[in-house]
Design a protein around this motif. Structure first.
Motif, mmCIF file in Angstrom:
data_model
loop_
_atom_site.group_PDB
_atom_site.id
_atom_site.type_symbol
_atom_site.label_atom_id
_atom_site.label_comp_id
_atom_site.label_asym_id
_atom_site.label_seq_id
_atom_site.Cartn_x
_atom_site.Cartn_y
_atom_site.Cartn_z
ATOM 1 N N ALA A 52 20.052 -31.804 51.044
ATOM 2 C CA ALA A 52 20.867 -31.874 50.040
ATOM 3 C C ALA A 52 21.635 -30.055 50.696
ATOM 4 C CB ALA A 52 19.691 -31.939 48.939
ATOM 5 N N ALA A 53 20.518 -29.609 51.564
ATOM 6 C CA ALA A 53 21.647 -28.453 51.312
ATOM 7 C C ALA A 53 22.474 -28.202 52.026
ATOM 8 C CB ALA A 53 20.479 -27.398 52.002
ATOM 9 N N ALA A 54 22.536 -29.568 52.967
ATOM 10 C CA ALA A 54 24.141 -29.441 53.665
ATOM 11 C C ALA A 54 25.304 -29.809 52.629
ATOM 12 C CB ALA A 54 23.013 -30.340 55.105
ATOM 13 N N GLY A 55 25.101 -30.945 51.788
ATOM 14 C CA GLY A 55 25.306 -31.639 50.978
ATOM 15 C C GLY A 55 27.302 -31.458 51.691
ATOM 16 N N PRO A 56 28.297 -32.439 50.806
ATOM 17 C CA PRO A 56 27.544 -32.201 48.278
ATOM 18 C C PRO A 56 26.959 -33.205 48.377
ATOM 19 C CG PRO A 56 29.652 -32.531 48.875
ATOM 20 C CD PRO A 56 29.275 -32.351 50.251
ATOM 21 N N VAL A 57 26.082 -33.360 47.611
ATOM 22 C CA VAL A 57 24.825 -35.066 47.754
ATOM 23 C C VAL A 57 25.302 -35.213 46.097
ATOM 24 C CG1 VAL A 57 23.105 -36.043 47.927
ATOM 25 C CG2 VAL A 57 23.600 -34.635 49.172
ATOM 26 N N ASP A 58 25.216 -35.902 45.303
ATOM 27 C CA ASP A 58 25.348 -36.314 43.798
ATOM 28 C C ASP A 58 23.378 -37.435 43.736
ATOM 29 O OD1 ASP A 58 27.799 -36.107 43.169
ATOM 30 O OD2 ASP A 58 28.787 -38.332 44.978
ATOM 31 N N VAL A 59 23.426 -37.921 44.269
ATOM 32 C CA VAL A 59 21.942 -38.911 44.296
ATOM 33 C C VAL A 59 20.738 -38.594 45.732
ATOM 34 C CG1 VAL A 59 21.047 -40.745 42.972
ATOM 35 C CG2 VAL A 59 22.794 -39.843 42.425
ATOM 36 N N VAL A 60 19.448 -38.990 45.129
ATOM 37 C CA VAL A 60 18.787 -38.836 46.398
ATOM 38 C C VAL A 60 17.723 -40.387 45.624
ATOM 39 C CG1 VAL A 60 17.130 -38.105 47.496
ATOM 40 C CG2 VAL A 60 18.471 -36.905 46.492
ATOM 41 N N LEU A 61 18.270 -41.520 46.600
ATOM 42 C CA LEU A 61 17.339 -42.117 46.057
ATOM 43 C C LEU A 61 15.720 -41.791 46.982
ATOM 44 C CD1 LEU A 61 17.043 -45.658 44.914
ATOM 45 C CD2 LEU A 61 17.473 -46.285 46.707
ATOM 46 N N MET A 62 14.840 -42.049 46.453
ATOM 47 C CA MET A 62 13.444 -41.319 46.374
ATOM 48 C C MET A 62 12.488 -41.772 46.598
ATOM 49 S SD MET A 62 12.450 -37.824 47.299
ATOM 50 C CE MET A 62 13.478 -36.821 46.627
ATOM 51 N N ASP A 63 12.113 -42.464 47.297
ATOM 52 C CA ASP A 63 10.513 -42.824 48.212
ATOM 53 C C ASP A 63 9.612 -41.649 47.175
ATOM 54 O OD1 ASP A 63 8.430 -44.408 48.416
ATOM 55 O OD2 ASP A 63 8.289 -44.404 50.949
ATOM 56 N N LEU A 64 7.863 -42.194 46.817
ATOM 57 C CA LEU A 64 7.210 -40.747 46.209
ATOM 58 C C LEU A 64 5.907 -40.705 47.579
ATOM 59 C CD1 LEU A 64 6.206 -41.760 42.773
ATOM 60 C CD2 LEU A 64 7.811 -40.422 43.450
ATOM 61 N N ARG A 65 5.359 -41.365 48.457
ATOM 62 C CA ARG A 65 4.953 -41.292 49.301
ATOM 63 C C ARG A 65 5.362 -41.213 50.603
ATOM 64 N NH1 ARG A 65 0.010 -43.118 46.131
ATOM 65 N NH2 ARG A 65 0.297 -43.316 44.141
ATOM 66 N N MET A 66 5.549 -40.419 50.997
ATOM 67 C CA MET A 66 5.929 -39.396 52.055
ATOM 68 C C MET A 66 5.212 -38.857 53.195
ATOM 69 S SD MET A 66 10.375 -39.567 51.450
ATOM 70 C CE MET A 66 9.879 -38.391 50.353
ATOM 71 N N PRO A 67 5.123 -38.328 54.420
ATOM 72 C CA PRO A 67 4.270 -37.494 54.691
ATOM 73 C C PRO A 67 5.515 -35.562 54.324
ATOM 74 C CG PRO A 67 5.608 -38.325 56.759
ATOM 75 C CD PRO A 67 5.521 -39.614 54.905
ATOM 76 N N VAL A 68 4.097 -34.925 55.100
ATOM 77 C CA VAL A 68 5.376 -33.348 55.540
ATOM 78 C C VAL A 68 5.134 -33.148 53.831
ATOM 79 C CG1 VAL A 68 6.049 -32.094 56.167
ATOM 80 C CG2 VAL A 68 5.528 -33.784 57.467
ATOM 81 N N MET A 69 6.232 -33.859 53.306
ATOM 82 C CA MET A 69 6.221 -33.118 51.912
ATOM 83 C C MET A 69 6.541 -34.998 51.202
ATOM 84 S SD MET A 69 9.602 -31.337 50.306
ATOM 85 C CE MET A 69 8.532 -29.406 50.629
ATOM 86 N N ASP A 70 5.603 -34.778 50.097
ATOM 87 C CA ASP A 70 6.057 -36.465 49.607
ATOM 88 C C ASP A 70 7.102 -36.048 48.493
ATOM 89 O OD1 ASP A 70 5.376 -34.741 46.785
ATOM 90 O OD2 ASP A 70 3.400 -35.463 47.371
ATOM 91 N N GLY A 71 7.386 -37.589 47.829
ATOM 92 C CA GLY A 71 8.863 -37.778 47.390
ATOM 93 C C GLY A 71 8.820 -36.390 45.791
#
Length: 222
Positions: A52-71
């Protein structure tokens, strides 16, 4: 496939899921849509934020259960650092805690992985346009949860300048209907429904569709 309007740019989407067997086919399928471009695939929340920081981005399709940092945490961070990026949750989890946590963090849509490609693409387009889309199962659970939690009396009343049509629209939102079904029931266009929703949200200080459901129930409309 939907046809983008002439000259319209494609929506830039990040697909986030820790399972490559889910992430890669989903990115490939969404990339076939004429108006959607998958700009990154992420395996955890930190990768989402970096993309997202590298962008530009409009939408993230996000899973919830992920390692390191969850959704859920990634959604919260996006809302703080990149509020222009909309989040649509796509997960196998439809329990009350997951739904409320994601919506409270700022997710604009919530789908389960039973959703079809067209439903996912529709939710992405809606989120990019500032609208919310909730899976039917999610709507039902949210309605059940809200009905068991009392709303402060001050929040129950609706502003006096809400029109009868806006009240009708809020009633149907409270019943879990999407914009298309509301339009069909009221015999108006989806564009008109969107206009009524925008006016309603502004007048009643409603922040999103989940908040609208709560207000409809609190006001005795659903």
């Amino acid at each position: 496939m939907s046809e983008p309007t002439q000259g319209a740019r494609r929506l830039r989407v990040i697909v986030a899921d820790d399972q490559a067997a889910v992430r890669e086919p989903l990115a490939a399928v969404l990339g076939l849509s004429d108006d959607i471009e998958v700009v990154a695939a992420a395996a955890d929340g930190t990768e989402v934020l970096a993309a997202a920081a590298a962008g530009p981005v409009d939408v993230v399709l996000m899973d919830l259960r992920m390692p390191v940092m969850d959704g859920t945490e990634a959604t919260r961070r996006l809302a703080e650092e990149h509020p222009e990026v909309a989040v649509v949750v796509l997960t196998t989890f439809a329990d009350d805690d997951s739904i409320l946590a994601a919506l409270s963090a700022g997710a604009r849509g919530y789908l389960t992985k039973n959703a079809g490609r067209q439903d996912i693409a529709r939710a992405i387009r809606a989120a990019a346009a500032g609208q919310s889309v909730l899976d039917r199962e999610v709507q039902d659970r949210l309605l059940a949860t809200v009905r068991t939690k009392p709303t402060p009396a001050a929040a129950q009343a609706l502003p006096a300048d809400i029109t009868p049509r806006e009240r009708e629209v809020l009633t149907l939102i409270g019943q879990g209907l999407p914009n298309r079904a509301i339009a069909q029931q009221l015999f108006i266009s989806e564009a008109t429904v969107k206009t009524h929703i925008n006016n309603l949200f502004a007048k009643a200080d409603i922040h999103d569709r989940a908040d609208a459901v709560r207000r409809a129930i609190a006001a005795g409309l659903a």
